[in-house]
Structures are given as structure tokens and as C-alpha cells.
Design an enzyme around this catalytic site. Structure first.
Site, PDB file in Angstrom:
ATOM      1  N   GLY A  45       0.842  -1.184   0.000  1.00 43.91           N
ATOM      2  CA  GLY A  45       0.000   0.000   0.000  1.00 43.91           C
ATOM      3  C   GLY A  45       0.874   1.228   0.000  1.00 43.91           C
ATOM      4  N   GLN A  50       2.959   9.976   1.237  1.00 41.81           N
ATOM      5  CA  GLN A  50       4.254   9.299   1.176  1.00 41.81           C
ATOM      6  C   GLN A  50       5.030   9.646  -0.090  1.00 41.81           C
ATOM      7  OE1 GLN A  50       2.483   5.279   2.272  1.00 41.81           O
ATOM      8  NE2 GLN A  50       4.514   5.200   3.217  1.00 41.81           N
ATOM      9  N   CYS A 106       6.525   0.289   7.474  1.00 41.22           N
ATOM     10  CA  CYS A 106       6.105   1.416   6.632  1.00 41.22           C
ATOM     11  C   CYS A 106       7.256   1.839   5.729  1.00 41.22           C
ATOM     12  CB  CYS A 106       5.669   2.570   7.541  1.00 41.22           C
ATOM     13  SG  CYS A 106       5.105   4.036   6.655  1.00 41.22           S
ATOM     14  N   LEU A 107       6.946   2.118   4.467  1.00 41.64           N
ATOM     15  CA  LEU A 107       7.981   2.567   3.532  1.00 41.64           C
ATOM     16  C   LEU A 107       8.634   3.862   3.980  1.00 41.64           C
ATOM     17  CD1 LEU A 107       6.103   1.858   0.170  1.00 41.64           C
ATOM     18  CD2 LEU A 107       7.942   0.487   1.199  1.00 41.64           C
ATOM     19  N   HIS A 148      -3.905   1.159   7.970  1.00 35.19           N
ATOM     20  CA  HIS A 148      -2.549   1.733   7.968  1.00 35.19           C
ATOM     21  C   HIS A 148      -2.455   2.863   6.937  1.00 35.19           C
ATOM     22  CE1 HIS A 148       1.947   1.427   8.263  1.00 35.19           C
ATOM     23  NE2 HIS A 148       1.821   1.988   7.073  1.00 35.19           N
ATOM     24  N   GLU A 149      -2.912   2.605   5.716  1.00 35.82           N
ATOM     25  CA  GLU A 149      -2.847   3.635   4.670  1.00 35.82           C
ATOM     26  C   GLU A 149      -3.794   4.793   4.965  1.00 35.82           C
ATOM     27  OE1 GLU A 149      -0.365   3.583   2.724  1.00 35.82           O
ATOM     28  OE2 GLU A 149       0.157   1.506   3.181  1.00 35.82           O
ATOM     29  N   HIS A 152      -2.307   7.400   7.092  1.00 33.12           N
ATOM     30  CA  HIS A 152      -1.426   8.346   6.395  1.00 33.12           C
ATOM     31  C   HIS A 152      -2.190   9.584   5.921  1.00 33.12           C
ATOM     32  CE1 HIS A 152       2.502   6.523   6.298  1.00 33.12           C
ATOM     33  NE2 HIS A 152       2.014   5.373   5.859  1.00 33.12           N
TER      34      HIS A 152
END
Length: 192
Positions: A45, A50, A106-107, A148-149, A152
Site C-alpha cells: 500500500g 508518502q 512502513c515505507l 494503515h494507509e 497516512h
């Protein structure tokens, strides 16, 4: 186009993102770039903040997680089906179900993984990539990825759910990430 991932500490990661309309400039390209960037980074995702866009868009693809299930996962999540979707202007309608912990990463916070407790399901109202309004309830691993997304686009990170002691123990790692001292296989955009 593969875009750089915004690193922990960048202010865009703490913004509550804005809804967009279907005239948002180059929306189709933005979504295509998000997919390409997510796949390049081996993510499941990615949310617009991000990639330094403070708008309410995120994409998910849980195929690699579901296809990678071992026998124990298959027993625990027997009804889990892979989901690939675009979420525009998503807003939570409800959360529910039994809270459960899962190890998240997380990225934007590479090399950090921690157990996070979240509700068992989430209902979202959102627009798909064709700007058709949807309302769906998600649970299991897919629900987890979506929550999670979604965080963001609300200016939250998974580390916000950690106990104060755990956050203190991560302080040096987080500082290193914000200074670019962590090696990753993708381009990072550091805080200014």
C-alpha cells in the site's frame, strides 16, 4: 514514474490531507505513479503523502501477502481474498470487531517493524478511480493494510500507536531515518 518515498520527519506525513475532485491535475498519472512506486518498493500500500502529495488518495494490493500465507495464516484468515483498489477521499464510517495486534512496517519508516493493535474491521466511504462512491467493510489483513494507509491521509503513523517507552527506544532509529542514514532499495525524500 517511480517517485521518491517521503522519509519519517517530513512535515507532509503529519498533515490531514484534503479531499480532491475529479478535475485534480493529472489524477490518472498520479494513481499510475503510485502503483508503480508501490510495486518498485515491494509495498502492499502507499498513500499520497508518502510521495509528498497532501491529498486523500491511497492504493493497496494485498495479493503478495495473501499468496504468501503459510498454513497457519490460512487457518487464521480462511476467508481472506486479495484486494487491489484505489481509495479517493476515503472517510471512516465505523470501526469494530475484536482488536488485534499485527507486526507493521512502513515505507516511510524503513527497517522499523512493531506490533500495532487495531480494530478487527473498518467501514469506509470512498470514491474509486472512476469517482464512483463506494461504502465497504474490510477485515483481516486487508482491513489492516487499509487502516494503515488511511492513517497516512489523517496525518498519523503506525508508531503513534506504540507505548511511550517503545517510542523512546526507537528515537535514535527514527532520527537516523530522518537524516538519511538508513540504507533502502528506493529513493527517499528527506525532511528539509
Amino acid at each position: 514514474m517511480i517517485l521518491p518515498i517521503v522519509a519519517y520527519g517530513h512535515p507532509v506525513l503529519r498533515k490531514v490531507c484534503e479531499d480532491i475532485d475529479k478535475d485534480y491535475p493529472e489524477l490518472e498519472k498520479l494513481i499510475a505513479d503510485m502503483w508503480e512506486t508501490m510495486y518498485h518498493t515491494n509495498g502492499v500500500g502507499i498513500a499520497a503523502p508518502q510521495i509528498n502529495k497532501p491529498v486523500r488518495i491511497f492504493v493497496i494490493d494485498t495479493v503478495q501477502i495473501v499468496e504468501g500465507f503459510d498454513e497457519e495464516d490460512k487457518k487464521e484468515y480462511p476467508d481472506e481474498k486479495p484486494v487491489k483498489k484505489v481509495f479517493i477521499n476515503a472517510h471512516t464510517v465505523a470501526t469494530g470487531g475484536k482488536d488485534w495486534a499485527y507486526n507493521e512496517g512502513c515505507l516511510s519508516i524503513p527497517k522499523v517493524r512493531e506490533d500495532v493493535v487495531r480494530p478487527g474491521e473498518v467501514t469506509l466511504r470512498y470514491l474509486d478511480e472512476n469517482f464512483v462512491e463506494q461504502e465497504e467493510t474490510f477485515s483481516g489483513i486487508t482491513g489492516r493494510v487499509i487502516m494503515h494507509e488511511y492513517d497516512h491521509i489523517e496525518g498519523k503513523l503506525f508508531i503513534d500507536y506504540l507505548a511511550p517507552l517503545k517510542k523512546r527506544l526507537l528515537k535514535k532509529k527514527l532520527e537516523d531515518i530522518s537524516k538519511g542514514k538508513v540504507r533502502v532499495d528506493y529513493r527517499m525524500m528527506l525532511p528539509k
